[in-house]
Design a protein around this motif. Structure first.
Motif, PDB file in Angstrom:
ATOM      1  N   ILE A  46       0.862  -1.233   0.158  1.00 53.47           N
ATOM      2  CA  ILE A  46      -0.110  -0.080   0.025  1.00 53.47           C
ATOM      3  C   ILE A  46       0.700   1.162  -0.021  1.00 53.47           C
ATOM      4  O   ILE A  46       0.562   2.179  -0.787  1.00 53.47           O
ATOM      5  N   ASP A  47       1.893   1.187   0.830  1.00 53.90           N
ATOM      6  CA  ASP A  47       2.804   2.420   0.859  1.00 53.90           C
ATOM      7  C   ASP A  47       3.390   2.724  -0.617  1.00 53.90           C
ATOM      8  O   ASP A  47       3.352   4.009  -1.009  1.00 53.90           O
ATOM      9  N   ALA A  48       3.570   1.794  -1.256  1.00 54.08           N
ATOM     10  CA  ALA A  48       4.509   1.927  -2.621  1.00 54.08           C
ATOM     11  C   ALA A  48       3.363   2.358  -3.464  1.00 54.08           C
ATOM     12  O   ALA A  48       3.560   3.340  -4.357  1.00 54.08           O
ATOM     13  N   LEU A  49       2.003   1.758  -3.293  1.00 58.96           N
ATOM     14  CA  LEU A  49       1.108   2.369  -4.174  1.00 58.96           C
ATOM     15  C   LEU A  49       0.591   3.645  -4.046  1.00 58.96           C
ATOM     16  O   LEU A  49       0.378   4.641  -5.106  1.00 58.96           O
ATOM     17  N   LEU A  50       0.725   4.284  -2.935  1.00 59.07           N
ATOM     18  CA  LEU A  50       0.437   5.500  -2.423  1.00 59.07           C
ATOM     19  C   LEU A  50       1.384   6.435  -3.139  1.00 59.07           C
ATOM     20  O   LEU A  50       1.245   7.789  -3.414  1.00 59.07           O
ATOM     21  N   LEU A 161     -16.921  -3.122  -0.964  1.00 63.41           N
ATOM     22  CA  LEU A 161     -16.794  -2.777   0.313  1.00 63.41           C
ATOM     23  C   LEU A 161     -18.045  -3.350   1.218  1.00 63.41           C
ATOM     24  O   LEU A 161     -17.633  -3.930   2.296  1.00 63.41           O
ATOM     25  N   SER A 162     -18.963  -3.316   0.431  1.00 65.14           N
ATOM     26  CA  SER A 162     -20.193  -3.816   1.323  1.00 65.14           C
ATOM     27  C   SER A 162     -19.979  -5.449   1.847  1.00 65.14           C
ATOM     28  O   SER A 162     -20.338  -5.884   2.791  1.00 65.14           O
ATOM     29  N   TYR A 163     -19.110  -6.057   0.776  1.00 67.04           N
ATOM     30  CA  TYR A 163     -18.809  -7.503   1.354  1.00 67.04           C
ATOM     31  C   TYR A 163     -17.888  -7.677   2.373  1.00 67.04           C
ATOM     32  O   TYR A 163     -17.935  -8.617   3.050  1.00 67.04           O
ATOM     33  N   LEU A 164     -16.903  -6.589   2.502  1.00 63.70           N
ATOM     34  CA  LEU A 164     -16.171  -6.618   3.430  1.00 63.70           C
ATOM     35  C   LEU A 164     -16.386  -5.925   4.873  1.00 63.70           C
ATOM     36  O   LEU A 164     -15.911  -6.457   5.827  1.00 63.70           O
ATOM     37  N   GLU A 178     -10.401   4.077   5.827  1.00 63.75           N
ATOM     38  CA  GLU A 178     -10.170   2.863   6.579  1.00 63.75           C
ATOM     39  C   GLU A 178      -9.370   1.934   5.897  1.00 63.75           C
ATOM     40  O   GLU A 178      -8.801   0.932   6.176  1.00 63.75           O
ATOM     41  N   GLN A 179      -9.229   1.880   4.309  1.00 61.30           N
ATOM     42  CA  GLN A 179      -8.747   0.876   3.690  1.00 61.30           C
ATOM     43  C   GLN A 179      -7.088   1.269   3.484  1.00 61.30           C
ATOM     44  O   GLN A 179      -6.313   0.292   3.526  1.00 61.30           O
ATOM     45  N   LEU A 180      -7.035   2.487   3.413  1.00 61.44           N
ATOM     46  CA  LEU A 180      -5.684   2.810   2.726  1.00 61.44           C
ATOM     47  C   LEU A 180      -5.021   4.059   3.759  1.00 61.44           C
ATOM     48  O   LEU A 180      -3.801   4.518   3.567  1.00 61.44           O
ATOM     49  N   ASP A 181      -5.680   4.333   4.819  1.00 59.28           N
ATOM     50  CA  ASP A 181      -5.106   5.301   5.865  1.00 59.28           C
ATOM     51  C   ASP A 181      -4.916   6.447   5.382  1.00 59.28           C
ATOM     52  O   ASP A 181      -3.928   7.162   5.615  1.00 59.28           O
ATOM     53  N   MET A 182      -5.710   7.043   4.232  1.00 56.73           N
ATOM     54  CA  MET A 182      -5.416   8.202   3.300  1.00 56.73           C
ATOM     55  C   MET A 182      -6.961   9.234   3.670  1.00 56.73           C
ATOM     56  O   MET A 182      -7.916   8.618   3.546  1.00 56.73           O
ATOM     57  N   HIS A 183      -6.403  10.395   3.737  1.00 63.26           N
ATOM     58  CA  HIS A 183      -7.508  11.345   4.121  1.00 63.26           C
ATOM     59  C   HIS A 183      -7.719  12.233   2.947  1.00 63.26           C
ATOM     60  O   HIS A 183      -6.626  12.798   2.341  1.00 63.26           O
ATOM     61  N   PRO A 214      -7.092   3.491  -7.986  1.00 61.94           N
ATOM     62  CA  PRO A 214      -6.493   2.131  -8.159  1.00 61.94           C
ATOM     63  C   PRO A 214      -5.902   1.343  -7.034  1.00 61.94           C
ATOM     64  O   PRO A 214      -5.998   0.347  -7.123  1.00 61.94           O
ATOM     65  N   ALA A 215      -5.213   2.143  -6.074  1.00 66.05           N
ATOM     66  CA  ALA A 215      -4.747   1.622  -5.101  1.00 66.05           C
ATOM     67  C   ALA A 215      -5.728   1.116  -4.059  1.00 66.05           C
ATOM     68  O   ALA A 215      -5.559  -0.088  -3.539  1.00 66.05           O
ATOM     69  N   LEU A 216      -7.050   1.837  -4.020  1.00 67.56           N
ATOM     70  CA  LEU A 216      -8.183   1.232  -3.310  1.00 67.56           C
ATOM     71  C   LEU A 216      -8.666  -0.316  -3.818  1.00 67.56           C
ATOM     72  O   LEU A 216      -8.826  -1.095  -3.174  1.00 67.56           O
ATOM     73  N   TYR A 217      -8.599  -0.197  -5.176  1.00 64.46           N
ATOM     74  CA  TYR A 217      -9.172  -1.282  -5.986  1.00 64.46           C
ATOM     75  C   TYR A 217      -8.049  -2.373  -5.471  1.00 64.46           C
ATOM     76  O   TYR A 217      -8.659  -3.669  -5.273  1.00 64.46           O
ATOM     77  N   LEU A 218      -6.997  -2.291  -5.613  1.00 66.49           N
ATOM     78  CA  LEU A 218      -5.937  -3.484  -5.404  1.00 66.49           C
ATOM     79  C   LEU A 218      -5.864  -3.808  -4.041  1.00 66.49           C
ATOM     80  O   LEU A 218      -5.879  -5.151  -3.725  1.00 66.49           O
TER      81      LEU A 218
END
Length: 440
Positions: A46-50, A161-164, A178-183, A214-218
């Motif tokens: 995730i860090d690299a994706l961000l 995300l509804s599934y998760l 919640e997923q990427l700790d990104m605001h 894209p990062a959220l998708y992955l």
């Protein structure tokens, strides 16, 4: 054009971005009990994706000639993340202001009012995966402007995300938190997107809407495939895309069904159909929202009160006074003509929903839903939507064909519904029919 995101993970696995049409055998191999690590996507870094997202190139597309680069990029990118900005506060037809595309290493901001977008729409139908978050309004505009058939490449991260999480309508800002700790800031969503130039804050908002998608998708893809749920989500996304297409192609004289009430008489249904059809035609002809013509509350008041004079319209309904002055007499004629129809021409009221103080059926059904949800590892409200259950009750109570079940129950849920859930309902069929007013 290469996608730099395809190389960002913590283990080397060429199946990381496999197309959703993985074989059922492969998907079954991803279950918790028989996990084959080689079949799972690589866990994304995730860090690299961000980091990549923060450094992605940004290009404004304002000239028609620039669109060729975008089309070429879409032909080779495999995945694209999308969003749109538009205004429809005071018009029937939304005014598209901006299209944002993130192909992984490049974000394009398309100045929609300056461009002919026919080739873009077609190109978007051909990418492997089109990633959106809460795509309802965006796809509505896409279908309206493109003339394309229902898309079959949609991945909606809100549905996923509804599934998760069990949260059916998680916003994009919360999803990133919640997923990427990104605001990200979302305060400009209702600003004037047709103004030019956009403010720096508007532009940043528009970019951020697709920068991290894209990062959220992955991140979501990995979680879903690890639990063997990706195919289920993919199917639900395509179902939603098809439903949105259908909602954009409802005939004017069928619009009334969205406001129909089983408690209306057949004559009231006739008035509703006529008034709703008239409202739709007028809204489109004058390019103003339906609610500017008559709000739903005023429509309901017209149906129950059936006023016969301007005074009745003014005192018995909440119809806006300016619209009353402009169209009151015309509306009164619509009401009068509907009431004058022969009873054989009246539309039938919708079937009554199941209502009963006896909770035996409801409890048995909920237990069956909860048991299957736990078995699959999905939230119960995702496994079975309230609307679907109501439609299934109609099928059973009125002995309809199973083909009349909602489409959401005819895909991956079908075997469970037909082999487990329907037999549970059949045991309590008498109670069901009584609760729907079929039997005394």
């Amino acid at each position: 054009m290469s996608d730099p995101l395809s190389n960002i993970n913590t283990q080397s696995d060429s199946s990381s971005y496999a197309h959703p049409a993985d074989s059922m055998q492969e998907q079954q191999g991803k279950t918790a009990t028989n996990t084959n690590e080689a079949m799972l996507p690589a866990e994304p870094d995730i860090d690299a994706l961000l980091d990549i997202a923060d450094e992605v190139a940004i290009t404004w597309v304002r000239e028609q000639s620039q669109l060729d680069e975008v089309i070429d990029a879409l032909e080779t990118c495999g995945r694209v993340a999308l969003d749109t900005e538009f205004i429809k506060r005071d018009t029937y037809y939304p005014r598209l202001a901006l299209v944002q595309l993130n192909i992984g290493d490049h974000i394009y901001l398309l100045d929609a009012p300056q461009l002919r977008l026919e080739e873009l729409w077609q190109a978007l139908t051909e990418v492997d995966i089109a990633i959106w978050h809460a795509c309802g309004e965006d796809l509505g505009i896409f279908y309206l402007l493109s003339g394309c058939p229902p898309l079959t490449n949609i991945f909606d991260t809100q549905i996923a995300l509804s599934y998760l999480t069990g949260q059916l309508q998680m916003g994009y800002q919360q999803a990133l938190d919640e997923q990427l700790d990104m605001h990200i800031d979302k305060e400009h969503s209702l600003s004037d997107w047709l103004q030019r130039p956009l403010t720096d804050e508007q532009e940043q908002y528009a970019i951020d809407d697709v920068r991290y998608l894209p990062a959220l998708y992955l991140s979501i893809e990995y979680a879903l495939k690890s639990q063997g749920l990706y195919d289920h989500v993919w199917e639900d996304c395509q179902l939603y895309a098809h439903e949105l297409y259908q909602s954009q192609h409802v005939a004017d004289d069928a619009i009334y069904l969205t406001m129909a009430d089983y408690r209306y008489t057949s004559q009231q249904m006739a008035v509703l159909k006529s008034v709703a059809t008239w409202r739709e035609e007028l809204a489109r002809a004058t390019n103003q929202p339906r609610t500017f013509v008559i709000k739903k509350q005023a429509v309901r008041e017209i149906i129950t009160e059936q006023p016969t004079s301007m005074r009745g319209l003014a005192h018995k309904t909440t119809m806006h006074r300016s619209m009353l002055r402009l169209y009151g007499e015309e509306l009164l004629k619509v009401i009068k003509d509907a009431k004058a129809l022969a009873p054989v021409e009246y539309p039938e009221p919708p079937l009554p929903p199941y209502r009963s103080k006896n909770k035996v059926l409801s409890k048995a059904v909920q237990e069956a839903i909860d048991e299957q949800a736990e078995k699959l590892g999905v939230p119960a409200n995702v496994l079975m939507r309230k609307k679907w259950l109501g439609q299934l009750y109609e099928v059973i109570a009125f002995d309809k064909d199973l083909a009349d079940m909602p489409q959401g129950l005819q895909g991956w849920r079908y075997e469970w519904v037909t082999q487990t859930l329907i037999p549970v309902i059949e045991v309590h069929k008498t109670e069901l029919q009584q609760g729907m007013g079929i039997r005394s």
